[in-house]
Design a protein around this motif. Structure first.
Motif, PDB file in Angstrom:
ATOM      1  N   SER A   1      70.675  59.116  -6.002  1.00  0.00           N
ATOM      2  CA  SER A   1      72.121  59.136  -5.800  1.00  0.00           C
ATOM      3  C   SER A   1      72.634  57.782  -5.331  1.00  0.00           C
ATOM      4  CB  SER A   1      72.502  60.208  -4.769  1.00  0.00           C
ATOM      5  OG  SER A   1      72.088  61.490  -5.196  1.00  0.00           O
ATOM      6  N   SER A   2      71.842  57.090  -4.500  1.00  0.00           N
ATOM      7  CA  SER A   2      72.259  55.774  -4.013  1.00  0.00           C
ATOM      8  C   SER A   2      72.298  54.748  -5.144  1.00  0.00           C
ATOM      9  CB  SER A   2      71.315  55.296  -2.905  1.00  0.00           C
ATOM     10  OG  SER A   2      70.027  55.002  -3.404  1.00  0.00           O
ATOM     11  N   LEU A   3      71.456  54.935  -6.166  1.00  0.00           N
ATOM     12  CA  LEU A   3      71.504  54.053  -7.335  1.00  0.00           C
ATOM     13  C   LEU A   3      72.849  54.176  -8.042  1.00  0.00           C
ATOM     14  CD1 LEU A   3      67.962  54.500  -8.955  1.00  0.00           C
ATOM     15  CD2 LEU A   3      68.853  52.460  -7.845  1.00  0.00           C
ATOM     16  N   VAL A   4      73.335  55.397  -8.158  1.00  0.00           N
ATOM     17  CA  VAL A   4      74.627  55.628  -8.805  1.00  0.00           C
ATOM     18  C   VAL A   4      75.747  54.952  -8.020  1.00  0.00           C
ATOM     19  CG1 VAL A   4      76.312  57.374  -9.501  1.00  0.00           C
ATOM     20  CG2 VAL A   4      73.860  57.807  -9.811  1.00  0.00           C
ATOM     21  N   LEU A   5      75.706  55.093  -6.697  1.00  0.00           N
ATOM     22  CA  LEU A   5      76.736  54.474  -5.867  1.00  0.00           C
ATOM     23  C   LEU A   5      76.660  52.952  -5.937  1.00  0.00           C
ATOM     24  CD1 LEU A   5      76.725  56.752  -2.686  1.00  0.00           C
ATOM     25  CD2 LEU A   5      78.263  56.807  -4.653  1.00  0.00           C
TER      26      LEU A   5
ATOM     27  N   ILE B   1      79.851  56.196   7.942  1.00  0.00           N
ATOM     28  CA  ILE B   1      80.647  57.178   8.688  1.00  0.00           C
ATOM     29  C   ILE B   1      80.320  58.589   8.207  1.00  0.00           C
ATOM     30  CG2 ILE B   1      82.990  58.072   9.038  1.00  0.00           C
ATOM     31  CD1 ILE B   1      83.958  55.166   9.035  1.00  0.00           C
ATOM     32  N   LEU B   2      80.271  58.769   6.894  1.00  0.00           N
ATOM     33  CA  LEU B   2      79.950  60.081   6.336  1.00  0.00           C
ATOM     34  C   LEU B   2      78.516  60.492   6.690  1.00  0.00           C
ATOM     35  CD1 LEU B   2      81.612  59.798   2.805  1.00  0.00           C
ATOM     36  CD2 LEU B   2      82.369  61.205   4.727  1.00  0.00           C
ATOM     37  N   ALA B   3      77.609  59.518   6.697  1.00  0.00           N
ATOM     38  CA  ALA B   3      76.221  59.808   7.057  1.00  0.00           C
ATOM     39  C   ALA B   3      76.130  60.358   8.479  1.00  0.00           C
ATOM     40  CB  ALA B   3      75.370  58.547   6.927  1.00  0.00           C
ATOM     41  N   GLY B   4      76.876  59.753   9.401  1.00  0.00           N
ATOM     42  CA  GLY B   4      76.875  60.220  10.781  1.00  0.00           C
ATOM     43  C   GLY B   4      77.400  61.636  10.913  1.00  0.00           C
ATOM     44  N   ILE B   5      78.449  61.937  10.162  1.00  0.00           N
ATOM     45  CA  ILE B   5      79.040  63.272  10.207  1.00  0.00           C
ATOM     46  C   ILE B   5      78.069  64.324   9.672  1.00  0.00           C
ATOM     47  CG2 ILE B   5      80.884  64.729   9.277  1.00  0.00           C
ATOM     48  CD1 ILE B   5      82.672  62.219   9.284  1.00  0.00           C
ATOM     49  N   PHE B   6      77.463  64.038   8.529  1.00  0.00           N
ATOM     50  CA  PHE B   6      76.527  65.001   7.928  1.00  0.00           C
ATOM     51  C   PHE B   6      75.260  65.174   8.774  1.00  0.00           C
ATOM     52  CE2 PHE B   6      78.673  63.885   3.761  1.00  0.00           C
ATOM     53  CZ  PHE B   6      79.254  65.138   3.600  1.00  0.00           C
ATOM     54  N   TYR B   7      74.789  64.074   9.381  1.00  0.00           N
ATOM     55  CA  TYR B   7      73.544  64.158  10.152  1.00  0.00           C
ATOM     56  C   TYR B   7      73.708  65.026  11.391  1.00  0.00           C
ATOM     57  CZ  TYR B   7      68.931  62.491  11.634  1.00  0.00           C
ATOM     58  OH  TYR B   7      67.593  62.406  11.973  1.00  0.00           O
TER      59      TYR B   7
ATOM     60  N   TYR C   1      70.398  60.526   3.448  1.00  0.00           N
ATOM     61  CA  TYR C   1      69.586  59.497   2.796  1.00  0.00           C
ATOM     62  C   TYR C   1      70.440  58.692   1.817  1.00  0.00           C
ATOM     63  CZ  TYR C   1      64.830  60.731   4.308  1.00  0.00           C
ATOM     64  OH  TYR C   1      63.686  60.925   5.043  1.00  0.00           O
ATOM     65  N   THR C   2      71.205  59.375   0.993  1.00  0.00           N
ATOM     66  CA  THR C   2      72.042  58.714   0.000  1.00  0.00           C
ATOM     67  C   THR C   2      72.966  57.696   0.653  1.00  0.00           C
ATOM     68  OG1 THR C   2      72.057  60.634  -1.469  1.00  0.00           O
ATOM     69  CG2 THR C   2      73.832  59.044  -1.747  1.00  0.00           C
ATOM     70  N   LEU C   3      73.638  58.107   1.704  1.00  0.00           N
ATOM     71  CA  LEU C   3      74.654  57.273   2.329  1.00  0.00           C
ATOM     72  C   LEU C   3      74.054  56.136   3.149  1.00  0.00           C
ATOM     73  CD1 LEU C   3      76.914  60.270   3.349  1.00  0.00           C
ATOM     74  CD2 LEU C   3      77.432  58.575   1.576  1.00  0.00           C
ATOM     75  N   VAL C   4      72.965  56.408   3.856  1.00  0.00           N
ATOM     76  CA  VAL C   4      72.316  55.356   4.638  1.00  0.00           C
ATOM     77  C   VAL C   4      71.686  54.315   3.722  1.00  0.00           C
ATOM     78  CG1 VAL C   4      70.441  54.837   6.248  1.00  0.00           C
ATOM     79  CG2 VAL C   4      71.931  56.781   6.672  1.00  0.00           C
TER      80      VAL C   4
ATOM     81  N   ASN D   1      71.672  49.077   0.642  1.00  0.00           N
ATOM     82  CA  ASN D   1      71.726  48.386  -0.648  1.00  0.00           C
ATOM     83  C   ASN D   1      72.812  47.323  -0.684  1.00  0.00           C
ATOM     84  OD1 ASN D   1      69.706  50.056  -1.631  1.00  0.00           O
ATOM     85  ND2 ASN D   1      71.112  51.456  -2.656  1.00  0.00           N
ATOM     86  N   LEU D   2      73.944  47.607  -0.083  1.00  0.00           N
ATOM     87  CA  LEU D   2      75.124  46.756  -0.227  1.00  0.00           C
ATOM     88  C   LEU D   2      75.207  45.646   0.818  1.00  0.00           C
ATOM     89  CD1 LEU D   2      77.839  49.441  -1.093  1.00  0.00           C
ATOM     90  CD2 LEU D   2      76.333  48.175  -2.628  1.00  0.00           C
ATOM     91  N   ASN D   3      74.762  45.908   2.022  1.00  0.00           N
ATOM     92  CA  ASN D   3      74.903  44.920   3.091  1.00  0.00           C
ATOM     93  C   ASN D   3      74.259  43.561   2.794  1.00  0.00           C
ATOM     94  OD1 ASN D   3      76.392  46.725   4.562  1.00  0.00           O
ATOM     95  ND2 ASN D   3      74.771  47.241   6.010  1.00  0.00           N
ATOM     96  N   PRO D   4      73.036  43.524   2.194  1.00  0.00           N
ATOM     97  CA  PRO D   4      72.433  42.215   1.920  1.00  0.00           C
ATOM     98  C   PRO D   4      73.270  41.341   0.989  1.00  0.00           C
ATOM     99  CG  PRO D   4      70.787  43.931   1.791  1.00  0.00           C
ATOM    100  CD  PRO D   4      72.108  44.624   1.890  1.00  0.00           C
ATOM    101  N   THR D   5      74.028  41.947   0.067  1.00  0.00           N
ATOM    102  CA  THR D   5      74.880  41.141  -0.821  1.00  0.00           C
ATOM    103  C   THR D   5      75.970  40.432  -0.030  1.00  0.00           C
ATOM    104  OG1 THR D   5      76.419  42.973  -1.296  1.00  0.00           O
ATOM    105  CG2 THR D   5      74.474  42.787  -2.693  1.00  0.00           C
TER     106      THR D   5
END
Length: 423
Positions: A268-272, A299-305, A325-328, A333-337
């Motif tokens: 799922s994270s690949l799709v995002l 933010i969504l990861a924190g809510i779901f966890y 997992y998907t959201l974290v 994936n994005l932060n290093p860019t």
């Protein structure tokens, strides 16, 4: 050089990332066996989990900086050698001191991996395609933790936990043999930022680096990543025990839950990541495509966890863990860019420092988790739940800070890429 060569390089590093995270996950999966055989308490096992990160962050910063000077390919060779040695000598562990030594040594060897791998990949992929490339790399991390879980459980059940560590050391050695040939390949496509590499290195002084490192975007993105990584740390050290002792599942069932949720999350994270790349290609805007995307995911990861302690059915647990997992992982994936864009000519320093800060949660988080669980006495579920709630709240708070630190329409000149990227 053929265009598909970059995908072969990415595949090789993807495989190394599988081994990388498999090495980390074995300790958590073998936790109950290790505590029983070595007579360890939850607090002591928390120290074992923490020891891996004692020099991990420092090694990451130093190693990634050295990769700028000596080359990423050579550093990957050194890391594979350390992984092989540290995992193999677990066969001789008979007490806590030597076990701690093997974990510290493995941490030194794995500390520079993520930053070095990202830096190496960035030499082969254009800036607009790096989100997908890095997400594939991180997919290997999740595969290493998820897919290997049932395999590790099988190996432990049939051969023992020490032998399982030894087998992982053999895998590192096999990868090393292949990379000694493959790692010599060089990209013959030089991006604009690469073409200016030597000149930029001379022009970039410590003041430029310090300016980038103390920017609000770097500080709060790294802080948010540090908290997000604590979710991974909990998964590596205590989640298997949580599923077994609190949720009531067997080792085999816990392994399957981790494997399924990890795979779903990674895919799922690949799709995002692809969606984020497309937004970047259309807007050239880091705020919209990376920062906003990443902060919202956390933010969504924190809510779901925070819902995790309330669910008990296998399907519900897999759903919650998959979402988190998907959201974290998407955030990872994005932060290093973003880090690379701040100072492209010193990508090793930027990503190395970022990953050093991110993984620093591995030093204190397992100790805190272990003490909370130990302090709960005969009701360990309370300690596990307190750990999960703490991670959830911290995710939301740091993600909001990251969200606020980015300033839309603030131009940052990236002369190396011959364009203006809006953040």
């Amino acid at each position: 050089m053929k265009s598909w060569t970059k995908w072969i390089i990415l595949l090789a590093i993807f495989i190394m990332s599988i081994v990388n995270f498999a090495d980390k996950s074995i300790t958590g999966l073998a936790g109950i066996h290790i505590m029983k055989d070595l007579n360890l308490t939850f607090s002591q096992f928390g120290i074992v989990g923490s020891s891996f990160f004692w020099l991990f962050s420092l090694a990451g910063i130093i190693g990634a900086s050295l990769s700028d000077r000596y080359g990423t390919g050579k550093l990957l060779v050194v890391m594979a050698i350390i992984w092989t040695i540290s995992q193999s000598i677990v066969m001789f562990v008979s007490g806590l001191p030597l076990l701690l030594f093997t974990r510290v040594l493995l941490g030194v060897g794995e500390g520079p991996f993520q930053a070095t791998a990202v830096s190496h990949i960035s030499k082969w992929f254009k800036p607009a395609s790096r989100g997908l490339a890095i997400s594939i790399l991180n997919f290997g991390n999740v595969v290493g933790m998820a897919v290997t879980a049932p395999i590790v459980v099988f190996l432990m059940s049939n051969y023992g936990w020490k032998q399982t560590f030894f087998i992982s050391g053999i895998l590192s050695f096999v990868w090393l043999i292949g990379w000694l040939w493959l790692g010599r390949l060089k990209s013959d496509v030089r991006f604009e930022e690469e073409g200016c590499k030597q000149e930029n290195k001379q022009e970039t002084n410590r003041k430029d680096i310090w300016k980038a490192l103390r920017s609000p975007i770097f500080i709060f993105t790294s802080l948010a990543a540090c908290i997000g990584f604590s979710f991974i740390v909990f998964g590596l050290t205590f989640n298997p025990a949580y599923l077994i002792k609190v949720k009531g599942y067997t080792e085999q069932q816990a392994g399957k839950i981790i494997a399924i949720s990890g795979l779903i999350g990674a895919l799922s994270s690949l799709v995002l990541a692809i969606i984020s790349d497309r937004i970047y290609k259309k807007t050239l805007n880091l705020w919209k495509s990376r920062i906003l995307f990443s902060a919202s995911s956390l933010i969504l990861a924190g809510i779901f966890y925070a819902i995790y302690p309330f669910v008990n059915g296998k399907g519900s647990i897999i759903l919650i863990l998959s979402l988190v997992y998907t959201l974290v992982v998407t955030t990872g994936n994005l932060n290093p860019t973003v880090m690379i864009s701040l100072l492209p000519e010193r990508r090793g320093v930027m990503t190395g420092t970022y990953y050093g800060i991110m993984t620093s949660s591995g030093i204190f988080a397992p100790i805190i988790f272990g003490k909370l669980i130990q302090a709960s006495g005969t009701n360990p579920a309370a300690g596990f739940s307190a750990s999960i709630y703490g991670i959830s709240v911290a995710m939301v708070i740091t993600a909001i800070l990251m969200f606020l630190s980015g300033k839309p329409k603030q131009p940052v000149s990236t002369e190396n890429e011959k364009k203006i990227v809006n953040i």
